[in-house]
Enzyme design. Sequence first.
Site, mmCIF file in Angstrom:
data_model
loop_
_atom_site.group_PDB
_atom_site.id
_atom_site.type_symbol
_atom_site.label_atom_id
_atom_site.label_comp_id
_atom_site.label_asym_id
_atom_site.label_seq_id
_atom_site.Cartn_x
_atom_site.Cartn_y
_atom_site.Cartn_z
ATOM 1 N N LYS A 161 53.385 53.504 36.570
ATOM 2 C CA LYS A 161 54.032 52.216 36.890
ATOM 3 C C LYS A 161 53.300 51.091 36.167
ATOM 4 O O LYS A 161 52.131 51.201 35.805
ATOM 5 C CB LYS A 161 54.018 51.927 38.399
ATOM 6 N N ASP A 210 49.967 52.702 46.444
ATOM 7 C CA ASP A 210 50.914 52.884 45.336
ATOM 8 C C ASP A 210 51.630 54.231 45.378
ATOM 9 O O ASP A 210 52.486 54.502 44.535
ATOM 10 C CB ASP A 210 50.174 52.783 43.990
ATOM 11 N N GLY A 215 46.555 58.326 39.606
ATOM 12 C CA GLY A 215 46.079 59.118 40.747
ATOM 13 C C GLY A 215 47.110 59.132 41.866
ATOM 14 O O GLY A 215 47.371 60.170 42.481
ATOM 15 N N SER A 216 47.719 57.975 42.095
ATOM 16 C CA SER A 216 48.760 57.873 43.128
ATOM 17 C C SER A 216 49.959 58.721 42.743
ATOM 18 O O SER A 216 50.589 59.366 43.593
ATOM 19 C CB SER A 216 49.211 56.419 43.288
#
Length: 296
Positions: free
Chosen positions: A8, A134, A100-101
Amino acid sequence: MTVRVPAKVNLQLGVGPLRDDGYHDLVNVFHAVSLFDEVTVVPGELSVAVEGASIEGVPATPDNLAGRAARLLAEHLGVEPEVAITIRKEIPVAGGMAGGSADAAAALLACDALWEANLPFATLMELAGTLGSDVPFALLGGTALGLGRGEKLTPLPCSGEFHWVFALADGGLSTPAVYAECDRIRAAHSERVSWPHESPALLAALAEGDAEALGAALANDLQPAALTLRPSLQRTLTAGRDFGALGSLVSGSGPTCAFLAADATHALDLAVALGGVGVARTLVRASGPVPGATLL
Ligand code: C5P
């Protein structure tokens, strides 16, 4: 089971005052772009393996957020977290693009399929929100407004396709450190921190698919903090503007910088021009919006 999950970029990151729980209330316009990690799960002892060109610092242990996602889902379902997870990384590590999210969201979806749980999407979103601010957006994808910590999401209307160039930097920035620096700068300037509001100009630009207007409306309250911690990013942002980007900003907590182009050809020209002046480790092109985590 393999799940593909996007990175994102934050088109608007309005940061409110520090809350008692250590988080900040946000007005966070998320936009999913075509840079993807892939997460594969197979039955086995709980483990996490990480593959990719630049994966330094990513824990290849069950402590990885993807491993924690598998454990959380197993606990919710009352099963053993017996799953071997492989993450193929393309999203920059600690780059402000929620890599990571994304892996955690992908692991949730992949394990839900592997264990034939078929949980309602709303339940997966709730579990995602407990893993990180996130993570829910990585499941949802598209373009969305995130309130609260960023986890309370509403999809936003978005026309057409936007073309981006991302300047990846050497080494990451720690998200908590960037938020703490933002608080420090505000305190040093005795700044009264007001409640952030979504930008009407930005929402209209998205709905109309107007890249020029979107470029002018991009805003990130964390940018001054990221620039203080990594002053070299100023050169990167300036170079993007000099080479005709419609807008440029630090992505999330950085250090990745995002440049909006008019179209795919402009994005290629911009990437070549930026590549020629040595202001980034790597330049990648991507477009958005793209769907969230998807089972392949
Ligand atoms: O939710 P997540 O674990 O991704 O957040 C990482 C860190 O980022 C938090 O510990 C906090 O320092 C900061 N953060 C914040 N306000 C938010 C989201 C994150 O201060 N809304």
